[in-house]
Design a protein around this motif. Structure first.
Motif, PDB file in Angstrom:
ATOM      1  N   LYS A   1      19.492  95.421  24.176  1.00 15.10           N
ATOM      2  CA  LYS A   1      20.801  95.909  24.615  1.00 15.10           C
ATOM      3  C   LYS A   1      21.885  94.844  24.476  1.00 15.10           C
ATOM      4  O   LYS A   1      22.997  95.139  24.042  1.00 15.10           O
ATOM      5  CB  LYS A   1      20.727  96.415  26.051  1.00 15.10           C
ATOM      6  CG  LYS A   1      22.020  97.054  26.493  1.00 15.10           C
ATOM      7  CD  LYS A   1      21.883  97.845  27.754  1.00 15.10           C
ATOM      8  CE  LYS A   1      23.218  98.462  28.080  1.00 15.10           C
ATOM      9  NZ  LYS A   1      23.146  99.845  28.442  1.00 15.10           N
ATOM     10  N   ASN A   2      21.584  93.612  24.836  1.00 17.90           N
ATOM     11  CA  ASN A   2      22.606  92.555  24.752  1.00 17.90           C
ATOM     12  C   ASN A   2      23.055  92.311  23.313  1.00 17.90           C
ATOM     13  O   ASN A   2      24.207  91.970  23.068  1.00 17.90           O
ATOM     14  CB  ASN A   2      22.086  91.254  25.363  1.00 17.90           C
ATOM     15  CG  ASN A   2      22.003  91.328  26.867  1.00 17.90           C
ATOM     16  OD1 ASN A   2      22.652  92.171  27.496  1.00 17.90           O
ATOM     17  ND2 ASN A   2      21.181  90.484  27.459  1.00 17.90           N
ATOM     18  N   SER A   3      22.157  92.480  22.360  1.00 17.89           N
ATOM     19  CA  SER A   3      22.527  92.280  20.958  1.00 17.89           C
ATOM     20  C   SER A   3      23.303  93.468  20.396  1.00 17.89           C
ATOM     21  O   SER A   3      24.006  93.338  19.399  1.00 17.89           O
ATOM     22  CB  SER A   3      21.278  92.066  20.098  1.00 17.89           C
ATOM     23  OG  SER A   3      20.605  90.896  20.496  1.00 17.89           O
ATOM     24  N   LEU A   4      23.159  94.619  21.031  1.00 17.70           N
ATOM     25  CA  LEU A   4      23.793  95.831  20.523  1.00 17.70           C
ATOM     26  C   LEU A   4      25.145  96.125  21.170  1.00 17.70           C
ATOM     27  O   LEU A   4      25.821  97.071  20.788  1.00 17.70           O
ATOM     28  CB  LEU A   4      22.858  97.032  20.739  1.00 17.70           C
ATOM     29  CG  LEU A   4      21.534  96.953  19.981  1.00 17.70           C
ATOM     30  CD1 LEU A   4      20.601  98.061  20.455  1.00 17.70           C
ATOM     31  CD2 LEU A   4      21.757  97.048  18.487  1.00 17.70           C
ATOM     32  N   THR A   5      25.499  95.344  22.161  1.00 23.45           N
ATOM     33  CA  THR A   5      26.786  95.550  22.836  1.00 23.45           C
ATOM     34  C   THR A   5      27.566  94.244  22.856  1.00 23.45           C
ATOM     35  O   THR A   5      26.994  93.157  22.807  1.00 23.45           O
ATOM     36  CB  THR A   5      26.589  96.033  24.292  1.00 23.45           C
ATOM     37  OG1 THR A   5      25.811  95.065  24.995  1.00 23.45           O
ATOM     38  CG2 THR A   5      25.890  97.375  24.349  1.00 23.45           C
ATOM     39  N   THR A   6      28.860  94.386  22.921  1.00 26.51           N
ATOM     40  CA  THR A   6      29.725  93.213  23.020  1.00 26.51           C
ATOM     41  C   THR A   6      31.009  93.613  23.733  1.00 26.51           C
ATOM     42  O   THR A   6      31.436  94.771  23.662  1.00 26.51           O
ATOM     43  CB  THR A   6      30.029  92.626  21.622  1.00 26.51           C
ATOM     44  OG1 THR A   6      30.767  91.422  21.794  1.00 26.51           O
ATOM     45  CG2 THR A   6      30.821  93.574  20.772  1.00 26.51           C
ATOM     46  N   ASP A   7      31.579  92.684  24.456  1.00 31.80           N
ATOM     47  CA  ASP A   7      32.868  92.921  25.091  1.00 31.80           C
ATOM     48  C   ASP A   7      33.962  92.541  24.101  1.00 31.80           C
ATOM     49  O   ASP A   7      33.891  91.494  23.451  1.00 31.80           O
ATOM     50  CB  ASP A   7      33.031  92.070  26.358  1.00 31.80           C
ATOM     51  CG  ASP A   7      32.123  92.528  27.482  1.00 31.80           C
ATOM     52  OD1 ASP A   7      31.799  93.731  27.534  1.00 31.80           O
ATOM     53  OD2 ASP A   7      31.732  91.673  28.309  1.00 31.80           O
ATOM     54  N   VAL A   8      34.940  93.397  23.991  1.00 27.64           N
ATOM     55  CA  VAL A   8      36.061  93.136  23.098  1.00 27.64           C
ATOM     56  C   VAL A   8      37.329  93.087  23.935  1.00 27.64           C
ATOM     57  O   VAL A   8      37.600  94.001  24.708  1.00 27.64           O
ATOM     58  CB  VAL A   8      36.188  94.238  22.020  1.00 27.64           C
ATOM     59  CG1 VAL A   8      37.408  94.020  21.164  1.00 27.64           C
ATOM     60  CG2 VAL A   8      34.925  94.289  21.179  1.00 27.64           C
ATOM     61  N   HIS A   9      38.058  92.014  23.799  1.00 25.61           N
ATOM     62  CA  HIS A   9      39.333  91.857  24.506  1.00 25.61           C
ATOM     63  C   HIS A   9      40.418  91.791  23.444  1.00 25.61           C
ATOM     64  O   HIS A   9      40.383  90.938  22.559  1.00 25.61           O
ATOM     65  CB  HIS A   9      39.324  90.581  25.364  1.00 25.61           C
ATOM     66  CG  HIS A   9      38.223  90.579  26.374  1.00 25.61           C
ATOM     67  ND1 HIS A   9      38.290  91.273  27.553  1.00 25.61           N
ATOM     68  CD2 HIS A   9      36.992  90.002  26.346  1.00 25.61           C
ATOM     69  CE1 HIS A   9      37.170  91.105  28.214  1.00 25.61           C
ATOM     70  NE2 HIS A   9      36.360  90.326  27.513  1.00 25.61           N
ATOM     71  N   GLN A  10      41.358  92.721  23.529  1.00 31.52           N
ATOM     72  CA  GLN A  10      42.377  92.812  22.492  1.00 31.52           C
ATOM     73  C   GLN A  10      43.712  93.125  23.163  1.00 31.52           C
ATOM     74  O   GLN A  10      43.782  93.943  24.070  1.00 31.52           O
ATOM     75  CB  GLN A  10      41.988  93.922  21.511  1.00 31.52           C
ATOM     76  CG  GLN A  10      42.896  94.069  20.343  1.00 31.52           C
ATOM     77  CD  GLN A  10      42.371  95.131  19.372  1.00 31.52           C
ATOM     78  OE1 GLN A  10      41.554  95.958  19.731  1.00 31.52           O
ATOM     79  NE2 GLN A  10      42.857  95.102  18.157  1.00 31.52           N
ATOM     80  N   THR A  11      44.734  92.467  22.695  1.00 31.73           N
ATOM     81  CA  THR A  11      46.082  92.746  23.175  1.00 31.73           C
ATOM     82  C   THR A  11      46.821  93.488  22.074  1.00 31.73           C
ATOM     83  O   THR A  11      46.838  93.058  20.921  1.00 31.73           O
ATOM     84  CB  THR A  11      46.832  91.438  23.512  1.00 31.73           C
ATOM     85  OG1 THR A  11      46.072  90.720  24.496  1.00 31.73           O
ATOM     86  CG2 THR A  11      48.228  91.729  24.036  1.00 31.73           C
ATOM     87  N   ILE A  12      47.416  94.597  22.439  1.00 29.62           N
ATOM     88  CA  ILE A  12      48.158  95.398  21.475  1.00 29.62           C
ATOM     89  C   ILE A  12      49.634  95.331  21.864  1.00 29.62           C
ATOM     90  O   ILE A  12      49.990  95.611  23.000  1.00 29.62           O
ATOM     91  CB  ILE A  12      47.675  96.854  21.467  1.00 29.62           C
ATOM     92  CG1 ILE A  12      46.190  96.885  21.063  1.00 29.62           C
ATOM     93  CG2 ILE A  12      48.506  97.700  20.521  1.00 29.62           C
ATOM     94  CD1 ILE A  12      45.538  98.240  21.182  1.00 29.62           C
ATOM     95  N   HIS A  13      50.476  94.931  20.915  1.00 26.51           N
ATOM     96  CA  HIS A  13      51.907  94.833  21.134  1.00 26.51           C
ATOM     97  C   HIS A  13      52.570  95.998  20.412  1.00 26.51           C
ATOM     98  O   HIS A  13      52.445  96.138  19.193  1.00 26.51           O
ATOM     99  CB  HIS A  13      52.470  93.512  20.609  1.00 26.51           C
ATOM    100  CG  HIS A  13      51.883  92.322  21.302  1.00 26.51           C
ATOM    101  ND1 HIS A  13      52.316  91.878  22.515  1.00 26.51           N
ATOM    102  CD2 HIS A  13      50.866  91.495  20.935  1.00 26.51           C
ATOM    103  CE1 HIS A  13      51.610  90.819  22.886  1.00 26.51           C
ATOM    104  NE2 HIS A  13      50.704  90.579  21.930  1.00 26.51           N
ATOM    105  N   TYR A  14      53.254  96.851  21.155  1.00 25.63           N
ATOM    106  CA  TYR A  14      53.940  97.997  20.550  1.00 25.63           C
ATOM    107  C   TYR A  14      55.384  97.606  20.262  1.00 25.63           C
ATOM    108  O   TYR A  14      56.043  96.953  21.047  1.00 25.63           O
ATOM    109  CB  TYR A  14      53.942  99.192  21.523  1.00 25.63           C
ATOM    110  CG  TYR A  14      52.567  99.800  21.699  1.00 25.63           C
ATOM    111  CD1 TYR A  14      52.076 100.714  20.782  1.00 25.63           C
ATOM    112  CD2 TYR A  14      51.793  99.448  22.794  1.00 25.63           C
ATOM    113  CE1 TYR A  14      50.822 101.262  20.949  1.00 25.63           C
ATOM    114  CE2 TYR A  14      50.530  99.991  22.961  1.00 25.63           C
ATOM    115  CZ  TYR A  14      50.055 100.915  22.050  1.00 25.63           C
ATOM    116  OH  TYR A  14      48.819 101.474  22.205  1.00 25.63           O
TER     117      TYR A  14
END
Length: 95
Positions: free
Chosen positions: A79-92
């Motif tokens: 499970k740990n290899s198949l998931t990841t946290d993604v942190h993204q900032t979107i500027h409109y």
């Protein structure tokens, strides 16, 4: 002179990771001297197990738990290899 060869049921290979064969049984054959060889092919498809975050596996354990000598789940299937946290900032920007 002729002889009848009994029908033969295709073996169940589900414990080896295969689906049901395309031909459940080979029909009875009547053979006589001088008959040419007959080949009957029975095809099995591999059973497919999806590996994803909702169905992870344990690397190093047998793919077929009923057969400890079967191939092992490879690294990267947990499970740990198949998931990841993604942190993204979107500027409109509005035009």
């Amino acid at each position: 002179n002729k002889s009848d060869w009994d029908s033969v049921t295709s073996p169940d290979l589900s414990s080896k990771g295969y689906l049901a064969p395309d031909l459940a049984a080979v029909a009875q054959q009547t053979v006589t001297p001088g008959d040419k060889d007959v080949t009957v092919n029975v095809y099995y498809d591999h059973d497919v197990v999806p590996v994803n975050p909702t169905n992870p596996q344990t690397p190093g354990t047998p793919i077929n738990p009923d057969d400890p000598d079967s191939p092992k789940w490879p690294a990267g299937t947990d499970k740990n290899s198949l998931t990841t946290d993604v942190h993204q900032t979107i500027h409109y920007q509005y035009g």
